[in-house]
Design a protein around this motif. Structure first.
Motif, PDB file in Angstrom:
ATOM      1  N   SER A   1       0.825  -1.196   0.000  1.00  0.00           N
ATOM      2  CA  SER A   1       0.000   0.000   0.000  1.00  0.00           C
ATOM      3  C   SER A   1       0.863   1.250   0.000  1.00  0.00           C
ATOM      4  CB  SER A   1      -0.898  -0.022   1.240  1.00  0.00           C
ATOM      5  OG  SER A   1      -1.773   1.067   1.259  1.00  0.00           O
ATOM      6  N   GLY A   2       0.423   2.278  -0.735  1.00  0.00           N
ATOM      7  CA  GLY A   2       1.151   3.539  -0.797  1.00  0.00           C
ATOM      8  C   GLY A   2       0.268   4.712  -0.431  1.00  0.00           C
ATOM      9  N   SER A   3       0.823   5.686   0.292  1.00  0.00           N
ATOM     10  CA  SER A   3       0.016   6.797   0.806  1.00  0.00           C
ATOM     11  C   SER A   3      -0.441   7.762  -0.283  1.00  0.00           C
ATOM     12  CB  SER A   3       0.803   7.567   1.866  1.00  0.00           C
ATOM     13  OG  SER A   3       2.012   8.063   1.331  1.00  0.00           O
ATOM     14  N   THR A   4       0.122   7.679  -1.492  1.00  0.00           N
ATOM     15  CA  THR A   4      -0.248   8.606  -2.571  1.00  0.00           C
ATOM     16  C   THR A   4      -1.425   8.107  -3.399  1.00  0.00           C
ATOM     17  OG1 THR A   4       1.297   7.561  -4.108  1.00  0.00           O
ATOM     18  CG2 THR A   4       2.138   9.383  -2.766  1.00  0.00           C
ATOM     19  N   GLY A   5      -1.944   6.930  -3.069  1.00  0.00           N
ATOM     20  CA  GLY A   5      -3.030   6.357  -3.859  1.00  0.00           C
ATOM     21  C   GLY A   5      -2.535   5.357  -4.877  1.00  0.00           C
ATOM     22  N   LYS A   6      -1.203   5.228  -5.015  1.00  0.00           N
ATOM     23  CA  LYS A   6      -0.608   4.233  -5.911  1.00  0.00           C
ATOM     24  C   LYS A   6       0.213   3.249  -5.090  1.00  0.00           C
ATOM     25  CE  LYS A   6      -0.343   6.918 -10.183  1.00  0.00           C
ATOM     26  NZ  LYS A   6       0.567   7.378 -11.262  1.00  0.00           N
ATOM     27  N   PRO A   7       0.232   1.973  -5.480  1.00  0.00           N
ATOM     28  CA  PRO A   7       1.030   1.001  -4.728  1.00  0.00           C
ATOM     29  C   PRO A   7       2.511   1.298  -4.863  1.00  0.00           C
ATOM     30  CG  PRO A   7       0.226   0.030  -6.777  1.00  0.00           C
ATOM     31  CD  PRO A   7      -0.444   1.365  -6.647  1.00  0.00           C
ATOM     32  N   LYS A   8       3.295   0.903  -3.835  1.00  0.00           N
ATOM     33  CA  LYS A   8       4.751   1.078  -3.916  1.00  0.00           C
ATOM     34  C   LYS A   8       5.396  -0.288  -4.049  1.00  0.00           C
ATOM     35  CE  LYS A   8       4.978   1.519   1.137  1.00  0.00           C
ATOM     36  NZ  LYS A   8       5.182   2.442   2.247  1.00  0.00           N
ATOM     37  N   GLY A   9       6.365  -0.393  -4.953  1.00  0.00           N
ATOM     38  CA  GLY A   9       6.998  -1.668  -5.243  1.00  0.00           C
ATOM     39  C   GLY A   9       8.345  -1.791  -4.569  1.00  0.00           C
ATOM     40  N   VAL A  10       8.494  -2.798  -3.695  1.00  0.00           N
ATOM     41  CA  VAL A  10       9.745  -3.029  -2.970  1.00  0.00           C
ATOM     42  C   VAL A  10      10.554  -4.078  -3.725  1.00  0.00           C
ATOM     43  CG1 VAL A  10      10.772  -3.611  -0.754  1.00  0.00           C
ATOM     44  CG2 VAL A  10       8.478  -2.592  -0.826  1.00  0.00           C
ATOM     45  N   ARG A  11      11.769  -3.699  -4.157  1.00  0.00           N
ATOM     46  CA  ARG A  11      12.630  -4.606  -4.921  1.00  0.00           C
ATOM     47  C   ARG A  11      13.625  -5.287  -3.975  1.00  0.00           C
ATOM     48  NH1 ARG A  11      15.719  -2.967  -9.835  1.00  0.00           N
ATOM     49  NH2 ARG A  11      16.628  -1.322  -8.534  1.00  0.00           N
ATOM     50  N   LEU A  12      13.599  -6.616  -3.962  1.00  0.00           N
ATOM     51  CA  LEU A  12      14.497  -7.392  -3.100  1.00  0.00           C
ATOM     52  C   LEU A  12      15.519  -8.141  -3.946  1.00  0.00           C
ATOM     53  CD1 LEU A  12      14.398  -7.673   0.059  1.00  0.00           C
ATOM     54  CD2 LEU A  12      12.309  -6.759  -0.965  1.00  0.00           C
ATOM     55  N   PRO A  13      16.799  -8.099  -3.561  1.00  0.00           N
ATOM     56  CA  PRO A  13      17.827  -8.840  -4.305  1.00  0.00           C
ATOM     57  C   PRO A  13      17.906 -10.292  -3.853  1.00  0.00           C
ATOM     58  CG  PRO A  13      18.870  -7.592  -2.559  1.00  0.00           C
ATOM     59  CD  PRO A  13      17.387  -7.272  -2.489  1.00  0.00           C
ATOM     60  N   HIS A  14      18.479 -11.138  -4.686  1.00  0.00           N
ATOM     61  CA  HIS A  14      18.668 -12.555  -4.365  1.00  0.00           C
ATOM     62  C   HIS A  14      19.356 -12.748  -3.020  1.00  0.00           C
ATOM     63  CE1 HIS A  14      17.642 -15.143  -7.926  1.00  0.00           C
ATOM     64  NE2 HIS A  14      17.569 -13.946  -8.500  1.00  0.00           N
ATOM     65  N   VAL A  15      20.426 -11.981  -2.771  1.00  0.00           N
ATOM     66  CA  VAL A  15      21.222 -12.212  -1.570  1.00  0.00           C
ATOM     67  C   VAL A  15      20.412 -11.987  -0.300  1.00  0.00           C
ATOM     68  CG1 VAL A  15      22.161  -9.839  -1.507  1.00  0.00           C
ATOM     69  CG2 VAL A  15      23.434 -11.731  -0.440  1.00  0.00           C
ATOM     70  N   SER A  16      19.496 -11.018  -0.322  1.00  0.00           N
ATOM     71  CA  SER A  16      18.669 -10.751   0.863  1.00  0.00           C
ATOM     72  C   SER A  16      17.762 -11.934   1.175  1.00  0.00           C
ATOM     73  CB  SER A  16      17.829  -9.493   0.653  1.00  0.00           C
ATOM     74  OG  SER A  16      18.642  -8.342   0.620  1.00  0.00           O
ATOM     75  N   VAL A  17      17.175 -12.514   0.121  1.00  0.00           N
ATOM     76  CA  VAL A  17      16.276 -13.651   0.316  1.00  0.00           C
ATOM     77  C   VAL A  17      17.077 -14.887   0.713  1.00  0.00           C
ATOM     78  CG1 VAL A  17      14.292 -14.877  -0.640  1.00  0.00           C
ATOM     79  CG2 VAL A  17      14.924 -12.641  -1.575  1.00  0.00           C
ATOM     80  N   ALA A  18      18.204 -15.106   0.028  1.00  0.00           N
ATOM     81  CA  ALA A  18      19.033 -16.273   0.318  1.00  0.00           C
ATOM     82  C   ALA A  18      19.533 -16.251   1.758  1.00  0.00           C
ATOM     83  CB  ALA A  18      20.213 -16.334  -0.651  1.00  0.00           C
ATOM     84  N   GLU A  19      19.994 -15.101   2.221  1.00  0.00           N
ATOM     85  CA  GLU A  19      20.462 -14.968   3.598  1.00  0.00           C
ATOM     86  C   GLU A  19      19.332 -15.269   4.582  1.00  0.00           C
ATOM     87  OE1 GLU A  19      23.238 -14.383   5.170  1.00  0.00           O
ATOM     88  OE2 GLU A  19      24.650 -13.803   3.614  1.00  0.00           O
ATOM     89  N   THR A  20      18.170 -14.719   4.313  1.00  0.00           N
ATOM     90  CA  THR A  20      17.039 -14.878   5.239  1.00  0.00           C
ATOM     91  C   THR A  20      16.606 -16.335   5.346  1.00  0.00           C
ATOM     92  OG1 THR A  20      16.237 -12.622   4.820  1.00  0.00           O
ATOM     93  CG2 THR A  20      14.650 -14.202   5.714  1.00  0.00           C
ATOM     94  N   VAL A  21      16.426 -17.005   4.208  1.00  0.00           N
ATOM     95  CA  VAL A  21      15.879 -18.373   4.268  1.00  0.00           C
ATOM     96  C   VAL A  21      16.889 -19.356   4.851  1.00  0.00           C
ATOM     97  CG1 VAL A  21      14.234 -17.956   2.407  1.00  0.00           C
ATOM     98  CG2 VAL A  21      16.457 -18.950   1.858  1.00  0.00           C
ATOM     99  N   GLN A  22      18.170 -19.190   4.541  1.00  0.00           N
ATOM    100  CA  GLN A  22      19.169 -20.104   5.100  1.00  0.00           C
ATOM    101  C   GLN A  22      19.307 -19.908   6.613  1.00  0.00           C
ATOM    102  OE1 GLN A  22      22.767 -20.754   2.116  1.00  0.00           O
ATOM    103  NE2 GLN A  22      21.913 -18.711   1.862  1.00  0.00           N
ATOM    104  N   THR A  23      19.315 -18.643   7.027  1.00  0.00           N
ATOM    105  CA  THR A  23      19.420 -18.342   8.454  1.00  0.00           C
ATOM    106  C   THR A  23      18.222 -18.886   9.225  1.00  0.00           C
ATOM    107  OG1 THR A  23      20.757 -16.354   8.122  1.00  0.00           O
ATOM    108  CG2 THR A  23      19.443 -16.455  10.135  1.00  0.00           C
TER     109      THR A  23
END
Length: 516
Positions: free
Chosen positions: A166-188
């Protein structure tokens, strides 16, 4: 919400604040992989014949998942001019959607999940921001592959997915996640939860919600099996999927687990069908203390984790293992930072303890940015000379004497509805753009512990009328179903503060008394 009161706050002897947070965040570990493709291929090589997905119609092995995702990858490359950096996926709760996601990642593109019933305006906004004008979904036919898709090498810094919130301007906001962030999280987190190839993980979260990121990739990293629930609102089906498939792991917002326990109790059944569950992770929303007590009573051998964290730091930033008989706190804590991630409480740019401030997160897991929104990115993500790159969450919290963080609410008007982030200003912005409506105001009403609903007050333009169903229909073109208010109140005037600003607190008080 259960918060610390002034009587509970202890007085500590002065310690060096920097040393305190250094100890609090002393959690570095070494993970094997920095991207999701290497994780996937490693699991295929080790556990190719094991079951990856248990759908309601069939089971899929890791080899079969690999083969079907090859078909998707070859199709995307063949239509290279149609699918560039991102691939928008209309998500369904089925094994093919997961295979599509893996096929997208194989081509080094990022997947962008969107609800299957998303309105035209929301789809248009997401297409505009990604620059992509085509979508894929599981109802499509992908030609059988005549060859194996080559195993690509992908940088950990490459974007893996974009989740729109959800975005406060009336348009959705897109969060871009890199591979390393996801890989670190799931392995940990796999290591923390002790997940392995014998686990069965309940896939209950929507694929547009970042809790699903762990359901999917945490399962793949462990070589476990993902048990898909097609209708996560059907409590009878939910209970049946857990009991008949010997589910060992549930990752869900508190309201889902609360409703599941209530369903089992109200139908007169016993809780034997839930006793296979050895890990429950509650996150995405405030956890009522009563729910914790009920879980430990009904499933006594479960490991109960309280976790949290924004989409911008990849699913979770913190955790707390709630142990019956050991957890003497009068509230449910937010917890400690997870391995390779950092958490701080800051006020006026300085670290504080035993004092309320803004929760700030750093370390592994941070998003790249908000897609095509440099201003918002620079506002929320900042470089600190001592602490590195940080994300300012907007959550208020306190670092307590127990060395854990207690969350105290929001600094803005963002709220959570069943774990989903909703900006009240987004709803109001869309409503105020309708010809019939002069002004609007929204709030959250807590009817039962853990059961929150959106309520909106509307003031019409003179001489105009509009039906509630029509308002909801127009909203659905812009926002997902969870962001549609449950109640609408037509007002002659909006409550104002002493300085003539719209008074959200006064409206909330009025709603609490008046709405049934």
């Amino acid at each position: 919400m259960e918060l610390i009161d002034n009587k509970f706050m202890p007085k500590l002897e002065k310690v060096d604040i920097n040393k305190l947070y250094e100890i609090f965040n002393d959690n570095d570990v070494k993970n094997d992989f920095d991207n999701l493709l290497d994780i996937f291929y490693n699991t295929i090589d080790k556990h190719g014949d094991r079951i990856a997905i248990i759908d309601e119609d069939r089971t899929i092995t890791y080899k079969e998942l690999d083969e079907y995702s090859d078909r998707v990858a070859l199709y995307l490359d063949k239509k290279n001019s149609n699918f560039r950096d991102y691939v928008i996926v209309k998500v369904h709760r089925d094994w093919k959607t997961i295979a599509i996601i893996m096929g997208i990642l194989k081509t080094k593109r990022a997947y962008v999940p969107i609800q299957s019933d998303a309105g035209e305006e929301r789809i248009k906004s997401i297409m505009d921001m990604t620059g992509e004008q085509e979508m894929v979904e599981s109802s499509m036919e992908f030609p059988k592959a005549k060859k194996k898709y080559p195993r690509n090498q992908v940088s950990g810094e490459k974007c893996a997915y974009v989740i729109f919130t959800s975005g406060s301007t009336g348009k959705p906001k897109g969060v871009r996640l890199p591979h390393v962030s996801v890989a670190e999280t799931v392995q940990t987190m796999d290591r923390l939860f002790g997940l392995n190839e014998y686990d069965r993980i309940l896939g209950v979260s929507e694929l547009t919600f970042d809790l699903s990121v762990f359901d999917l990739f945490g399962t793949l990293a462990a070589g476990a099996s993902l048990v898909i629930v097609k209708d996560n609102r059907n409590l009878a089906l939910l209970e049946e999927r857990v009991s008949t498939n010997n589910v060992t792991f549930i990752n869900a917002v508190p309201s889902v687990v609360k409703m599941l326990l209530e369903y089992v109790e109200n139908t007169g059944a016993d809780f034997n069908g839930l006793q296979s569950v050895r890990n429950i992770i509650l996150s995405g929303d405030v956890v009522p203390h009563s729910l914790v007590i009920d879980i430990l009573k009904d499933i006594p051998f479960v490991n109960l984790y309280i976790s949290g964290g924004p989409t911008e730091i990849c699913v979770w930033s913190n955790f707390y293992l709630y142990e019956e008989g050991k957890s003497k706190l009068s509230y449910v804590p937010y917890g400690c930072s997870i391995a390779n991630k950092t958490m701080y409480v800051m006020k006026d740019g300085k670290l504080v303890d035993m004092e309320e401030g803004e929760i700030v997160s750093g370390g592994a897991g941070l998003a790249i940015d908000y897609i095509k929104d440099t201003e918002r990115t620079n506002k929320q993500f900042k470089n600190n000379k001592k602490l590195g790159r940080l994300y300012y969450t907007g959550d208020r919290g306190i670092l307590t004497k127990e060395g854990i963080i207690q969350i105290c609410g929001r600094m803005d008007n963002q709220v959570k509805i069943n774990g989903f982030r909703v900006e009240l200003e987004e709803i109001e912005c869309i409503l105020n753009g309708m010809d019939e409506i002069s002004q609007s105001i929204s709030c959250v009403k807590k009817e039962i512990e853990g059961d929150d609903k959106l309520v909106t007050g509307i003031m019409l333009n003179q001489g105009k009328t509009i039906e509630v169903n029509e308002i909801k229909s127009r909203l659905r073109q812009h926002v997902p179903e969870y962001a549609i208010p449950s109640e609408f109140i037509f007002l002659e005037k909006l409550p104002l503060s002493a300085n003539n600003k719209v008074d959200r607190k006064a409206f909330t008080a009025m709603v609490t008394k008046e709405v049934v």
